[in-house]
Design an enzyme around this catalytic site. Structure first.
Site, PDB file in Angstrom:
ATOM      1  N   ASN A 149      23.375  39.200  38.080  1.00 40.53           N
ATOM      2  CA  ASN A 149      23.770  39.913  36.853  1.00 40.53           C
ATOM      3  C   ASN A 149      24.667  39.087  35.926  1.00 40.53           C
ATOM      4  OD1 ASN A 149      25.766  40.195  38.835  1.00 40.53           O
ATOM      5  ND2 ASN A 149      26.605  41.987  37.807  1.00 40.53           N
ATOM      6  N   GLU A 247      31.839  41.593  47.959  1.00 44.15           N
ATOM      7  CA  GLU A 247      32.026  42.313  46.693  1.00 44.15           C
ATOM      8  C   GLU A 247      30.724  43.035  46.420  1.00 44.15           C
ATOM      9  OE1 GLU A 247      34.828  42.354  45.085  1.00 44.15           O
ATOM     10  OE2 GLU A 247      35.858  40.796  46.207  1.00 44.15           O
ATOM     11  N   CYS A 281      28.721  45.258  37.845  1.00 43.65           N
ATOM     12  CA  CYS A 281      29.220  46.122  38.917  1.00 43.65           C
ATOM     13  C   CYS A 281      30.363  47.003  38.435  1.00 43.65           C
ATOM     14  CB  CYS A 281      29.671  45.268  40.091  1.00 43.65           C
ATOM     15  SG  CYS A 281      30.861  44.015  39.600  1.00 43.65           S
ATOM     16  N   GLU A 459      39.006  38.973  45.880  1.00 42.03           N
ATOM     17  CA  GLU A 459      38.933  37.652  45.276  1.00 42.03           C
ATOM     18  C   GLU A 459      39.978  37.607  44.161  1.00 42.03           C
ATOM     19  OE1 GLU A 459      34.754  37.252  44.250  1.00 42.03           O
ATOM     20  OE2 GLU A 459      34.284  36.693  46.313  1.00 42.03           O
TER      21      GLU A 459
HETATM   22  P1  NDP Z   1      21.456  41.542  46.311  1.00 42.33           P
HETATM   23  O1  NDP Z   1      22.323  42.113  47.358  1.00 42.33           O
HETATM   24  O2  NDP Z   1      20.017  41.862  46.339  1.00 42.33           O
HETATM   25  O3  NDP Z   1      21.549  39.951  46.316  1.00 42.33           O
HETATM   26  C1  NDP Z   1      22.747  39.216  46.153  1.00 42.33           C
HETATM   27  C2  NDP Z   1      22.529  37.812  46.692  1.00 42.33           C
HETATM   28  O4  NDP Z   1      22.330  37.886  48.101  1.00 42.33           O
HETATM   29  C3  NDP Z   1      21.286  37.130  46.131  1.00 42.33           C
HETATM   30  O5  NDP Z   1      21.519  35.756  46.024  1.00 42.33           O
HETATM   31  C4  NDP Z   1      20.274  37.446  47.211  1.00 42.33           C
HETATM   32  O6  NDP Z   1      19.178  36.581  47.188  1.00 42.33           O
HETATM   33  C5  NDP Z   1      21.115  37.262  48.447  1.00 42.33           C
HETATM   34  N1  NDP Z   1      20.572  37.900  49.648  1.00 42.33           N
HETATM   35  C6  NDP Z   1      19.681  38.903  49.758  1.00 42.33           C
HETATM   36  N2  NDP Z   1      19.410  39.166  51.057  1.00 42.33           N
HETATM   37  C7  NDP Z   1      20.170  38.319  51.796  1.00 42.33           C
HETATM   38  C8  NDP Z   1      20.353  38.097  53.194  1.00 42.33           C
HETATM   39  N3  NDP Z   1      19.682  38.777  54.116  1.00 42.33           N
HETATM   40  N4  NDP Z   1      21.229  37.143  53.597  1.00 42.33           N
HETATM   41  C9  NDP Z   1      21.920  36.429  52.693  1.00 42.33           C
HETATM   42  N5  NDP Z   1      21.763  36.569  51.358  1.00 42.33           N
HETATM   43  C10 NDP Z   1      20.916  37.506  50.896  1.00 42.33           C
HETATM   44  O7  NDP Z   1      22.129  41.952  44.939  1.00 42.33           O
HETATM   45  P2  NDP Z   1      21.557  41.696  43.493  1.00 42.33           P
HETATM   46  O8  NDP Z   1      21.306  40.232  43.283  1.00 42.33           O
HETATM   47  O9  NDP Z   1      20.460  42.683  43.263  1.00 42.33           O
HETATM   48  O10 NDP Z   1      22.832  42.055  42.593  1.00 42.33           O
HETATM   49  C11 NDP Z   1      23.106  43.336  42.187  1.00 42.33           C
HETATM   50  C12 NDP Z   1      24.151  43.989  43.073  1.00 42.33           C
HETATM   51  O11 NDP Z   1      25.332  43.201  43.074  1.00 42.33           O
HETATM   52  C13 NDP Z   1      24.574  45.345  42.591  1.00 42.33           C
HETATM   53  O12 NDP Z   1      24.645  46.229  43.676  1.00 42.33           O
HETATM   54  C14 NDP Z   1      25.976  45.114  42.048  1.00 42.33           C
HETATM   55  O13 NDP Z   1      26.800  46.231  42.084  1.00 42.33           O
HETATM   56  C15 NDP Z   1      26.467  44.045  42.936  1.00 42.33           C
HETATM   57  N6  NDP Z   1      27.549  43.327  42.283  1.00 42.33           N
HETATM   58  C16 NDP Z   1      28.825  43.495  42.758  1.00 42.33           C
HETATM   59  C17 NDP Z   1      29.896  42.871  42.125  1.00 42.33           C
HETATM   60  C18 NDP Z   1      31.281  43.014  42.653  1.00 42.33           C
HETATM   61  O14 NDP Z   1      32.103  42.175  42.324  1.00 42.33           O
HETATM   62  N7  NDP Z   1      31.604  44.006  43.458  1.00 42.33           N
HETATM   63  C19 NDP Z   1      29.700  42.062  40.925  1.00 42.33           C
HETATM   64  C20 NDP Z   1      28.321  41.936  40.534  1.00 42.33           C
HETATM   65  C21 NDP Z   1      27.294  42.557  41.194  1.00 42.33           C
HETATM   66  P3  NDP Z   1      17.823  37.083  46.413  1.00 42.33           P
HETATM   67  O15 NDP Z   1      18.181  37.166  44.982  1.00 42.33           O
HETATM   68  O16 NDP Z   1      16.858  36.043  46.725  1.00 42.33           O
HETATM   69  O17 NDP Z   1      17.468  38.413  47.038  1.00 42.33           O
END
Ligand code: NDP
Length: 478
Positions: A149, A247, A281, A459
């Site tokens: 995002n 996070e 988020c 963080e």
């Molecule tokens: P995901 O959880 O789908 O993915 C996040 C990252 O983790 C990506 O690089 C993803 O790769 C990777 N990933 C997925 N599966 C695994 C696994 N089994 N082991 C290790 N890594 C893995 O989230 P999104 O990318 O869809 O992001 C959106 C989400 O992030 C929302 O829920 C949002 O709220 C949250 N978010 C939270 C923030 C915070 O600070 N609290 C800030 C910003 C976003 P791939 O893309 O290849 O699946």
């Protein structure tokens, strides 16, 4: 067609398997780049490079780390337009917004460059018996996994403190938005970051990401992403006792009391609802409005949304860009259907758009819904798109009960001119971050993170430096 490569040991390399993934430009719905589909063998190569680089990086004087990290910041600044265009094409966000985010990406490096110089050990005197001092030592090789995002903004928010604390990094950006991290690899080399200190492995979460989490030599995982993925990562990492900073998602309340400065509340609420297509988020997706001003606030919000332009991300006037991917676009539209099934009344938006020149892109009109109970699925689950729900309330107690009713606890905004109420609400809200009469006002020294299913760990500032180091107490008897 752009073909990205992994950045391992200071060089760009194809994935060992030779396999690539198609990455789409959300505004056009067309393939934009080919991304390495890396697996455990690429993560192993990245780990070996990082482990080999660790002794020298750990012992690099703080002044030298400060210079290199600052140089990276300067190069992000001077390549700001290139980064912003790449990010907009990868993610779908307006270019002007991506440019703003690049300022923060550079700031992340600048901030932690200074932290590298200032992070100090504690000491505890035992009077005439002796003295303790606490060494804060880097962990070794750490893993950083970031979402799509705010790609470079969140990626640098992890790697800058990890490097400043003296660790070497194996990282994986989201496969939907890998381009800005790829450019960062070039910049790190130019800035003089030694080979192997930062390694970038592109690919899918369940192969490349999973391999980082499973690697026994990687001592900590800093992860930002969805709650479901976070739970999975925790379960894989726990038997190895890895340090974890998670996070995760949010379903943040934005509470507007009748005594608030309504002009300011409405203006900021438009941003906190729809900035970056609502794919932040921290966005406030549940807008709780006190009954006396409900109709006024609702009408002002709808009027403002009706003037927002959705479409061409390169147009300075565009407020809403494209949704990051086709699956996510369908997920958000699915939630709009669910809201209707649950009895919601769509006040504006509620549909897909096909702006002129971008008919094949994934656009959704900014959407405001009313009439839903606070505990229905639409008001409980994270939609992560340009969709918000208005919920009326009467009393402070009712607002608090509704605000705390979800499994999430990331952020909250409270709008009121009553200082006592602001303090009382801030203390009682179940969330890691509370903004009073503002949203997204950030100071990088402050702790950042959530409670409940929004994650564990913090963080930012010293919290990040503590996460990326282990304390070792040394006791000297006199
Ligand atoms: P995901 O959880 O789908 O993915 C996040 C990252 O983790 C990506 O690089 C993803 O790769 C990777 N990933 C997925 N599966 C695994 C696994 N089994 N082991 C290790 N890594 C893995 O989230 P999104 O990318 O869809 O992001 C959106 C989400 O992030 C929302 O829920 C949002 O709220 C949250 N978010 C939270 C923030 C915070 O600070 N609290 C800030 C910003 C976003 P791939 O893309 O290849 O699946």
């Amino acid at each position: 067609m752009i073909q990205l490569q992994n950045y391992i040991n200071g060089s760009f390399e194809p994935p060992k398997s030779g396999a690539y993934l198609e990455n789409f430009e959300p505004a056009k719905g067309e393939v934009f780049s080919m991304v390495p589909n890396s697996g455990p063998e690429d993560v192993e190569a990245a780990y070996q490079a990082a482990w080999a680089a660790f002794p020298a990086w750990k012992n690099t004087p703080a002044e030298e780390k400060f210079k290199i990290l600052n140089r990276i910041a300067e190069l992000i600044d001077s390549n700001r337009n290139r980064f912003a265009e790449a990010e907009s094409r990868d993610q779908g966000k307006p270019v002007w917004l991506a440019k703003n985010e690049m300022v923060r990406a550079a700031q992340n490096f600048r901030f932690f460059a200074t932290a590298a110089m200032q992070f100090a050990s504690e000491s505890h005197s035992m009077e005439d018996r002796g003295i303790n001092y606490t060494l804060r030592q880097p962990l070794g090789v750490v893993g950083c996994i970031s979402p799509w995002n705010l790609p470079l903004y969140l990626y640098t928010w992890k790697i800058a403190p990890a490097l400043a604390a003296g660790n070497c990094v194996v990282s994986k950006p989201s496969e939907f938005t890998p381009y800005s991290a790829y450019i960062l690899g070039e910049i790190c080399t130019e800035a003089g970051l030694p080979a192997g200190v930062l390694n970038i492995v592109h690919g899918l979460g369940n192969s490349a990401g999973q391999a980082i989490v499973e690697h026994p030599g990687i001592k900590a995982i800093s992860f930002t992403g969805g709650t479901v993925t976070g739970k999975h990562i925790a379960s894989v990492a726990a038997p190895m006792f890895k340090k974890l900073s998670l996070e995760l998602g949010g379903k943040n309340p934005n509470i507007i009391f009748a005594d608030a400065d309504l002009e300011k509340a409405v203006k900021t609420t438009i941003n906190s609802s729809f900035l970056n297509q609502g794919e932040i988020c921290l966005c406030g997706s549940r807008i709780l409005i006190q009954k006396q001003v409900y109709e006024t606030v609702k009408n002002k919000l709808v009027d403002a949304v009706n003037q927002m332009k959705t479409g061409n991300p390169a147009d300075e006037k565009t407020r809403i860009g494209a949704i990051v991917s086709k699956p996510h676009y369908h997920k958000v539209l699915g939630y709009i259907d669910l809201a209707k099934e649950e009895g919601g009344n769509i006040l504006t938006g509620g549909k897909a758009l096909d702006p002129e020149g971008f008919e094949n892109g994934w656009f959704i009109a900014p959407t405001i819904i009313e009439g839903l109970p606070y505990d229905c699925r639409t008001n409980q689950e994270e939609i992560f798109g340009p969709v918000v729900s208005l919920i009326p309330f009467e009393t402070e107690e009712e607002a608090l009960q509704m605000a705390n009713s979800t499994n999430y606890g990331l952020a909250c905004s409270i709008w009121t001119s009553d200082l006592n109420r602001a303090h009382k609400m801030a203390a009682a809200i179940e969330s890691g971050i509370v903004w009073i009469n503002c949203w997204l006002l950030r100071d990088l020294r402050t702790p950042f993170g959530g409670v409940k299913q929004s994650g564990v760990g913090r963080e930012g500032g010293w919290e990040a430096m503590r996460f990326f180091t282990d304390p070792k107490n040394v006791c000297i008897a006199f």
